[in-house]
Design a protein around this motif. Structure first.
Motif, PDB file in Angstrom:
ATOM      1  N   HIS A 228       1.008  -1.027   0.002  1.00 10.99           N
ATOM      2  CA  HIS A 228      -0.010   0.305  -0.651  1.00 10.99           C
ATOM      3  C   HIS A 228       1.337   0.897  -0.232  1.00 10.99           C
ATOM      4  CE1 HIS A 228      -3.857  -2.288  -0.360  1.00 10.99           C
ATOM      5  NE2 HIS A 228      -3.635  -3.187   0.975  1.00 10.99           N
TER       6      HIS A 228
ATOM      7  N   ARG B 169       1.902   3.061  -7.392  1.00  9.96           N
ATOM      8  CA  ARG B 169       0.648   2.863  -8.546  1.00  9.96           C
ATOM      9  C   ARG B 169      -0.194   1.629  -8.146  1.00  9.96           C
ATOM     10  NH1 ARG B 169       4.524  -2.818 -10.190  1.00  9.96           N
ATOM     11  NH2 ARG B 169       4.171  -2.966  -7.799  1.00  9.96           N
ATOM     12  N   PRO B 170      -1.656   2.055  -8.223  1.00  9.86           N
ATOM     13  CA  PRO B 170      -2.723   1.527  -8.403  1.00  9.86           C
ATOM     14  C   PRO B 170      -2.806   0.184  -7.817  1.00  9.86           C
ATOM     15  CG  PRO B 170      -2.392   2.951 -10.800  1.00  9.86           C
ATOM     16  CD  PRO B 170      -1.381   3.018 -10.276  1.00  9.86           C
ATOM     17  N   LEU B 171      -3.782  -0.609  -7.276  1.00 11.61           N
ATOM     18  CA  LEU B 171      -3.550  -1.699  -7.007  1.00 11.61           C
ATOM     19  C   LEU B 171      -3.940  -2.483  -7.708  1.00 11.61           C
ATOM     20  CD1 LEU B 171      -5.751  -1.120  -3.306  1.00 11.61           C
ATOM     21  CD2 LEU B 171      -3.096  -1.854  -3.629  1.00 11.61           C
TER      22      LEU B 171
ATOM     23  N   ARG C 122     -13.224 -13.459  -5.547  1.00 12.98           N
ATOM     24  CA  ARG C 122     -14.102 -13.592  -4.281  1.00 12.98           C
ATOM     25  C   ARG C 122     -12.708 -13.811  -3.560  1.00 12.98           C
ATOM     26  NH1 ARG C 122     -16.500 -16.452  -0.148  1.00 12.98           N
ATOM     27  NH2 ARG C 122     -18.843 -15.599   0.134  1.00 12.98           N
TER      28      ARG C 122
ATOM     29  N   SER D 151      -9.851 -10.844  -2.915  1.00 15.29           N
ATOM     30  CA  SER D 151     -10.630  -9.591  -2.833  1.00 15.29           C
ATOM     31  C   SER D 151     -10.387  -9.487  -1.226  1.00 15.29           C
ATOM     32  CB  SER D 151     -11.672  -9.172  -3.538  1.00 15.29           C
ATOM     33  OG  SER D 151     -12.695 -10.295  -3.968  1.00 15.29           O
ATOM     34  N   SER D 152     -10.877 -11.126  -0.854  1.00 16.27           N
ATOM     35  CA  SER D 152     -10.540 -11.294   0.556  1.00 16.27           C
ATOM     36  C   SER D 152      -9.442 -11.027   1.031  1.00 16.27           C
ATOM     37  CB  SER D 152     -12.012 -12.769   1.104  1.00 16.27           C
ATOM     38  OG  SER D 152     -11.913 -13.062   2.518  1.00 16.27           O
TER      39      SER D 152
ATOM     40  N   ARG E 180      -8.431  -7.851   0.835  1.00  8.00           N
ATOM     41  CA  ARG E 180      -8.644  -7.194   1.216  1.00  8.00           C
ATOM     42  C   ARG E 180      -9.000  -5.940   0.142  1.00  8.00           C
ATOM     43  NH1 ARG E 180      -8.040 -11.357   4.314  1.00  8.00           N
ATOM     44  NH2 ARG E 180      -7.949 -11.241   6.445  1.00  8.00           N
ATOM     45  N   VAL E 181      -9.268  -6.101  -0.081  1.00  9.03           N
ATOM     46  CA  VAL E 181      -9.172  -5.095  -2.067  1.00  9.03           C
ATOM     47  C   VAL E 181     -10.765  -4.848  -2.140  1.00  9.03           C
ATOM     48  CG1 VAL E 181      -7.175  -4.610  -1.700  1.00  9.03           C
ATOM     49  CG2 VAL E 181      -8.675  -6.227  -3.630  1.00  9.03           C
ATOM     50  N   ASN E 182     -11.498  -4.145  -2.742  1.00  5.20           N
ATOM     51  CA  ASN E 182     -12.656  -4.395  -3.157  1.00  5.20           C
ATOM     52  C   ASN E 182     -12.680  -5.176  -5.083  1.00  5.20           C
ATOM     53  OD1 ASN E 182     -15.174  -3.518  -4.875  1.00  5.20           O
ATOM     54  ND2 ASN E 182     -15.234  -1.106  -3.883  1.00  5.20           N
ATOM     55  N   PRO E 183     -13.447  -6.075  -4.587  1.00  2.99           N
ATOM     56  CA  PRO E 183     -13.358  -6.952  -5.821  1.00  2.99           C
ATOM     57  C   PRO E 183     -13.469  -6.278  -7.139  1.00  2.99           C
ATOM     58  CG  PRO E 183     -15.019  -7.383  -4.053  1.00  2.99           C
ATOM     59  CD  PRO E 183     -14.825  -6.224  -3.618  1.00  2.99           C
ATOM     60  N   ARG E 184     -14.120  -5.381  -7.182  1.00  4.11           N
ATOM     61  CA  ARG E 184     -14.169  -4.862  -8.217  1.00  4.11           C
ATOM     62  C   ARG E 184     -12.248  -4.425  -8.757  1.00  4.11           C
ATOM     63  NH1 ARG E 184     -18.763  -0.174  -9.054  1.00  4.11           N
ATOM     64  NH2 ARG E 184     -20.096  -1.470  -8.896  1.00  4.11           N
TER      65      ARG E 184
END
Lengths: 315, 136
Positions: B7, B11-13, B40, B43-44, B47-51
């Motif tokens: 983090h 750079r973007p994730l 799923r 992202s889980s 811990r990031v947004n699934p998008r």
């Protein structure tokens, strides 16, 4: 040189579709303006984080969205409905974690509380509620008012998530949780977003925690939004520039952006500027500065920069 | 496959996730036809947004690195030749970061190249070999 261009941060997110909007929302507590003409826009499916100092109006705003505070002027629309007229219907569609961690009645057990919630929310997913209860190690036999703050928060999170609502309003959702449970909560939220289409509004002082989940940011100060924009736009246009400059350098005449913050020693200067990256870099270079690095800010850093700028203007 | 994100990295994730997949291919821990974690799962665990994960997978699919099989998940594309495309691509990305770091420290490309060769060759003057520099 700090008033090069007074371009404000964007506040208008366009034409939607929005899950939540307010227009000109205003609320006073005595002589204090808690909300001062607020135009909130939360796009459908967004994960929107509200940041701002204590007393900025974050909790009042969320309570107004829930239909729990009366506002003097303005309008609120939640999933196409007005919580002032249809409070119960609106609340049944919202998963809410309130700022206050007390819930239920002193005599009531946690199990009983969850049964009540299942009746209130027709879409209650009992299997999901059990799974969350297990992950959060919730004891259904405990009396509601004997729980610690962290234990209460866990029950409140189960209550908010288990009916898979189209809208989640989370006011300091990880407040009171220990490190392990906070981390588990972020994992649960990621899975929830993957499984259930939902719009989320999170108010938190721990922005760094939820930052990887967030795609929209609203910066709130004294009941007003200083900015409301997609995370990617904030990342792309609010940037920190490090540059080496000649002795006695007076700065660029025109930077093509708005200087939010400037600091540094005699020959090395750091700017935080809202504006087009190429134009600002060009402006600095043409004025004789050697730009060594340009980097985006975390949401936390962005909030600090914008809020301390407001503080300076006011003083 | 283990994907790590930083983090602190500017750079973007989703770009970081793409580079981690490329790095797995170059190292051989990911091979053609291997399944990637579901949106799923990943992202889980991150811990990031699934998008963000979907965005990375979609961009990798456009690049021909992965293939989405509907109802089955995301797999490394069968025809991927990591040494021909992914290796030079990843190397350019690492080079960009190294150059940016050098520039931040006021170093030119030539300084960086010289130092890279010295470090690779085990030059005695390098940092971390303080016994020869400071001790004598």
């Amino acid at each position: 040189m700090t008033d090069i261009a007074n371009a404000a941060l964007p506040i208008n997110l366009g034409s939607g579709p929005f899950a939540v909007t307010t227009q000109g929302l205003a609320k006073r507590f005595g002589s204090v303006r808690a909300l001062d003409g607020l135009d909130l826009q939360v796009p459908e499916g967004a994960v929107y984080v509200l940041v701002g100092p204590n007393g900025a109006g974050k909790s009042t705003l969320i309570r107004a969205l829930m239909g729990l505070v009366r506002y003097e002027t303005g309008t609120v629309s939640i999933l196409g409905r007005d919580p002032a007229d249809q409070g119960a219907e609106v609340r049944a569609d919202i998963g809410y974690v309130p700022e206050d961690y007390r819930f239920g009645y002193a005599w009531m057990t946690v199990g009983r509380w969850l049964e009540h919630q299942a009746v209130y929310h027709p879409s209650w997913d009992a299997e999901y509620a059990r799974e969350l209860g297990k992950r959060y190690e919730i004891d259904p036999g405990r009396k509601c008012h004997t729980l610690s703050k962290g234990q209460s928060r866990r029950v409140q999170l189960v209550t908010a998530l288990a009916h898979r609502p189209p809208l989640l309003l989370l006011d300091e959702p990880t407040d009171g949780l220990d490190h392990v449970v906070r981390d588990e909560t972020l994992s649960i939220l990621s899975e929830h977003l993957a499984d259930s289409p939902t719009t989320v509004v999170i108010s938190t002082h721990r922005v760094y925690e939820v930052e990887p989940l967030v795609d929209h940011v609203g910066v709130l100060s004294e009941g007003r939004l200083l900015g409301q924009l997609p995370r990617d736009e904030l990342r792309g246009s609010l940037l920190r520039y490090w540059a080496d400059v000649p002795e006695g350098w007076s700065g660029p005449g025109e930077l093509g952006g708005r200087v939010v913050k400037r600091s540094g020693a005699a020959r090395a200067i750091e700017w935080t500027v809202w504006g087009d990256r190429d134009a600002v870099t060009r402006g600095l270079s043409e004025a004789g500065a050697a730009v060594r690095e340009v980097a985006p800010l975390s949401v936390d850093e962005a909030a600090v920069a914008l809020l301390s700028e407001t503080g300076r203007k006011a003083s | 496959m283990k994907i790590r994100l930083s983090h602190a990295d500017g750079r973007p994730l989703y770009i970081q996730i793409m580079d981690e997949v490329r790095s797995g291919l170059v190292r051989g821990t990911l091979r053609p036809e291997d399944p990637l974690p579901s949106v799923r799962e990943l992202s889980s665990s991150l811990r990031v947004n699934p998008r963000t994960v979907s965005q990375a997978y979609a961009a990798l699919e456009r690049d021909g690195v992965v293939r989405v099989r509907h109802g089955k998940g995301t797999f490394v594309a069968p025809g991927v030749r990591p040494d021909e495309r992914e290796r030079p691509r990843l190397a350019r990305e690492v080079a960009r970061r190294a150059l940016a770091d050098a520039s931040r420290n006021g170093l030119a490309l030539a300084d960086l190249m010289t130092a890279l060769r010295e470090v690779e060759g085990g030059d005695p003057h390098r940092d971390g070999d303080g016994s020869k520099e400071g001790g004598q």
